[in-house]
Design a protein around this motif. Structure first.
Motif, mmCIF file in Angstrom:
data_model
loop_
_atom_site.group_PDB
_atom_site.id
_atom_site.type_symbol
_atom_site.label_atom_id
_atom_site.label_comp_id
_atom_site.label_asym_id
_atom_site.label_seq_id
_atom_site.Cartn_x
_atom_site.Cartn_y
_atom_site.Cartn_z
ATOM 1 N N TYR A 185 0.792 -1.225 0.000
ATOM 2 C CA TYR A 185 0.000 0.000 0.000
ATOM 3 C C TYR A 185 0.832 1.286 0.000
ATOM 4 N N PHE A 186 2.113 1.232 0.356
ATOM 5 C CA PHE A 186 2.946 2.439 0.401
ATOM 6 C C PHE A 186 3.951 2.478 -0.754
ATOM 7 N N SER A 187 4.764 1.445 -0.920
ATOM 8 C CA SER A 187 5.780 1.437 -1.980
ATOM 9 C C SER A 187 5.164 1.278 -3.359
ATOM 10 N N LYS A 188 3.954 0.727 -3.421
ATOM 11 C CA LYS A 188 3.235 0.423 -4.671
ATOM 12 C C LYS A 188 3.903 -0.692 -5.469
ATOM 13 N N LEU A 189 4.714 -1.516 -4.814
ATOM 14 C CA LEU A 189 5.240 -2.697 -5.468
ATOM 15 C C LEU A 189 4.103 -3.704 -5.610
ATOM 16 N N GLY A 190 3.925 -4.227 -6.847
ATOM 17 C CA GLY A 190 2.760 -5.040 -7.140
ATOM 18 C C GLY A 190 3.041 -6.505 -7.306
ATOM 19 N N GLN A 191 2.063 -7.199 -7.908
ATOM 20 C CA GLN A 191 2.119 -8.649 -7.929
ATOM 21 C C GLN A 191 3.248 -9.178 -8.812
ATOM 22 N N LEU A 192 3.744 -8.396 -9.770
ATOM 23 C CA LEU A 192 4.889 -8.815 -10.581
ATOM 24 C C LEU A 192 6.212 -8.325 -10.009
ATOM 25 N N GLN A 205 4.302 8.676 -9.365
ATOM 26 C CA GLN A 205 4.968 8.481 -8.080
ATOM 27 C C GLN A 205 4.143 9.089 -6.938
ATOM 28 N N ASP A 206 3.759 8.253 -5.998
ATOM 29 C CA ASP A 206 3.073 8.710 -4.787
ATOM 30 C C ASP A 206 3.189 7.584 -3.767
ATOM 31 N N LEU A 207 3.928 7.819 -2.694
ATOM 32 C CA LEU A 207 4.213 6.771 -1.712
ATOM 33 C C LEU A 207 3.319 6.847 -0.486
ATOM 34 N N ARG A 208 2.249 7.603 -0.565
ATOM 35 C CA ARG A 208 1.295 7.637 0.535
ATOM 36 C C ARG A 208 0.398 6.399 0.511
ATOM 37 N N TYR A 209 -0.395 6.230 1.561
ATOM 38 C CA TYR A 209 -1.290 5.070 1.673
ATOM 39 C C TYR A 209 -2.226 5.034 0.471
ATOM 40 N N TYR A 210 -2.316 3.876 -0.167
ATOM 41 C CA TYR A 210 -2.980 3.792 -1.460
ATOM 42 C C TYR A 210 -4.457 4.187 -1.410
ATOM 43 N N LEU A 214 -6.208 7.018 -3.897
ATOM 44 C CA LEU A 214 -7.357 6.773 -4.769
ATOM 45 C C LEU A 214 -8.537 7.664 -4.398
ATOM 46 N N THR A 215 -8.744 7.860 -3.113
ATOM 47 C CA THR A 215 -9.863 8.690 -2.666
ATOM 48 C C THR A 215 -9.721 10.119 -3.175
ATOM 49 N N GLU A 216 -8.519 10.656 -3.081
ATOM 50 C CA GLU A 216 -8.300 12.024 -3.562
ATOM 51 C C GLU A 216 -8.599 12.140 -5.055
ATOM 52 N N THR A 237 -8.456 -1.297 -3.497
ATOM 53 C CA THR A 237 -7.814 -2.575 -3.170
ATOM 54 C C THR A 237 -8.122 -2.985 -1.728
ATOM 55 N N THR A 238 -8.658 -2.102 -0.962
ATOM 56 C CA THR A 238 -9.009 -2.374 0.430
ATOM 57 C C THR A 238 -10.242 -3.272 0.480
ATOM 58 N N PRO A 239 -10.275 -4.305 1.357
ATOM 59 C CA PRO A 239 -9.272 -4.708 2.352
ATOM 60 C C PRO A 239 -8.416 -5.904 1.930
ATOM 61 N N HIS A 240 -8.071 -5.975 0.656
ATOM 62 C CA HIS A 240 -7.213 -7.053 0.148
ATOM 63 C C HIS A 240 -5.855 -7.022 0.861
ATOM 64 N N TRP A 241 -5.262 -8.212 1.080
ATOM 65 C CA TRP A 241 -3.914 -8.258 1.638
ATOM 66 C C TRP A 241 -2.962 -7.514 0.710
ATOM 67 N N PRO A 242 -1.817 -7.025 1.146
ATOM 68 C CA PRO A 242 -1.239 -7.172 2.492
ATOM 69 C C PRO A 242 -2.011 -6.382 3.542
ATOM 70 N N TRP A 243 -1.974 -6.893 4.748
ATOM 71 C CA TRP A 243 -2.789 -6.348 5.827
ATOM 72 C C TRP A 243 -2.114 -5.109 6.412
ATOM 73 N N LEU A 244 -2.376 -3.972 5.783
ATOM 74 C CA LEU A 244 -1.759 -2.707 6.179
ATOM 75 C C LEU A 244 -2.820 -1.618 6.230
ATOM 76 N N ALA A 245 -2.750 -0.778 7.256
ATOM 77 C CA ALA A 245 -3.661 0.355 7.389
ATOM 78 C C ALA A 245 -2.871 1.654 7.341
ATOM 79 N N GLU A 246 -3.586 2.761 7.311
ATOM 80 C CA GLU A 246 -2.939 4.072 7.352
ATOM 81 C C GLU A 246 -2.018 4.127 8.570
ATOM 82 N N GLY A 247 -0.774 4.600 8.391
ATOM 83 C CA GLY A 247 0.179 4.689 9.491
ATOM 84 C C GLY A 247 1.099 3.492 9.624
#
Length: 469
Positions: A185-192, A205-210, A214-216, A237-247
């Protein structure tokens, strides 16, 4: 088509309260809880005023389970914004996804057809660059665009990777989001294992919580001064894994480091980490995000003339609350395909209603095309059935079979009856109105009905593409 009785459904909810949202602000405070009994059975308002060509906002949660919203009975997750949306429209208790995993359901939404009609839809789900939605196939977006709509997709695509596949190749004017099935959710590294946040076909490029990002984007889109009606597919993508929340940047950085070290995202995270409390945080962040987008829609002055459809792409996973359903994502038991679904259109549909009619993803494609005045492509006939007559004109709900096929399971629902074949090839028969948990197998008691439903399944399956060996 028999409904689940209000008495039975109320019992399934276990008396769970429905929280409300007060006032029009984006971060509205919760109002006193209201019981589900405040709903009434669905009845079409046959006379209505409003735009003949509404805006269309389709919002998907990702792996969100049937009872993960407080309005669907969750005892521990609070979703005031989605509960408010339900009170303003219709909440469907027997709504289904087009398949049990992400990609096939998205194919069924975008094409209005069974996933098995196309080669890309056979992937469960797409996981490489060779599979995808053929850009030449008509889609909800391309058909609406032909009818004069502006079209945009924000969020998860998961119907193929560049260079061959993209929303902008399949009818969407704009795309901002990720191509793959999941991302950190932060680095935006994906399934590949690559960076997977794009604007159009270029990385962004945007490393904030995904979910925040998207909401913005969605808030900006619905708030524009549009000169024509629009379609926005907003795919969180919420609440799909990885299990990460804001912060959770630190935990996200650890996951990103492991991905960079060569561990695949799916293998790394599918059964790694998480908790019920973290999942609760993620679902509640999804609810807050939807609240912000709906607040922007109110501020735009077009809320009344906008159809809002909220659903999940398939059933829940490890930490989802699904009671009383059995099964989960990837299975055709109810827990894998029955999903929370809410429809709101203030100009044409009254609020505080509940429908127990069986509906599923391809039906919504047909419905949205009809209400927008767009026509399906006759060379690619829809498998979904429009619900516009039922929802808007007071017609009887459509009587037809709901069909699912995945590699390991098969299922068909007709009225309250469901035929199900498990991974071992054993056939089962359930009466869902009396047994939503699918524990009372009636196959031996009703062999003729079982044979009839099985034959109906096989007739439909015979018209689909075979799975590759």
């Amino acid at each position: 088509m028999p409904d689940i009785s209000r008495r039975v459904f109320g019992g399934l909810l276990g008396g769970g309260a429905v929280t409300a949202v007060a006032g029009p602000a984006a971060a509205a405070e919760a109002a006193p809880a209201e019981p589900a009994a405040g709903e009434r059975p669905f009845a079409a308002r046959t006379a209505g005023s409003g735009s003949a060509r509404p805006n269309i906002l389709v919002i998907l949660g990702d792996d969100l389970g049937w009872a993960d919203l407080s309005s669907y009975g969750s005892p521990h997750i609070e979703t005031p914004h989605l509960d408010r949306l339900a009170r303003q429209g219709v909440r469907f208790t027997d709504a289904y996804s087009g398949s049990a995993t992400c990609s096939p359901t998205r194919f069924s939404l975008y094409t209005g057809r069974y996933p098995g009609r196309t080669e890309g839809g056979l992937a469960e789900p797409i996981g490489n660059r060779t599979q995808g939605l053929d850009p030449g196939h008509p889609t909800l977006a391309s058909l609406l665009k032909k009818a004069g709509y502006a079209t945009a997709l924000i969020g998860k695509w998961h119907c193929g990777f560049l260079p061959d596949y993209s929303p902008t190749k399949s009818g969407w004017d704009e795309f901002f989001g990720n191509f793959g099935g999941a991302l950190e959710y932060f680095s935006k590294l994906g399934q590949l294992g690559e960076y997977d946040l794009y604007e159009g076909d270029a990385t962004y490029q945007d490393l904030r919580y995904y979910t925040t990002v998207l909401t913005e984007r969605a808030v900006e889109y619905v708030g524009r001064d549009h000169d024509r009606p629009w379609l926005l597919n907003l795919n969180f993508t919420t609440p799909h894994w990885p299990w990460l929340a804001e912060g959770d940047e630190e935990a996200g950085a650890e996951i990103a480091a492991r991905i960079r070290a060569g561990e695949g995202l799916g293998a790394l995270l599918h059964h790694d980490g998480g908790s019920v409390e973290k999942y609760k945080e993620m679902v509640e962040s999804l609810d807050a995000a939807v609240g912000k987008v709906l607040a922007a829609l109110r501020r735009s002055g077009r809320e009344r003339d906008t159809v809002v459809l909220f659903a999940s792409d398939n059933g829940g996973e490890r930490f989802s609350y699904q009671w009383p359903l059995s099964g989960q994502k990837s299975e055709l038991l109810e827990g894998g395909i029955r999903v929370p679904t809410i429809l709101r259109w203030p100009a044409r549909i009254d609020g505080r209603q509940v429908s127990h009619e069986p509906v599923y993803t391809p039906d919504w494609t047909a419905t949205l095309l009809e209400v927008a005045g767009a026509r399906p492509d006759p060379a690619h006939p829809l498998d979904g059935t429009s619900l516009a007559g039922y929802l808007l004109r007071g017609e009887k709900p459509p009587e037809r079979d709901l069909f699912w096929r995945v590699r390991r399971n098969r299922a068909l629902r007709r009225g309250d009856w469901k035929y199900y074949q498990d991974a071992e090839g054993r056939d089962h028969l359930f009466h869902l109105a009396r047994d939503a948990r699918e524990q009372a197998d009636l196959a031996a008691a009703r062999p003729e009905l079982l044979a009839e439903l099985k034959a109906a399944w096989e007739k439909t399956a015979a018209g689909l593409l075979p799975y590759p060996g």
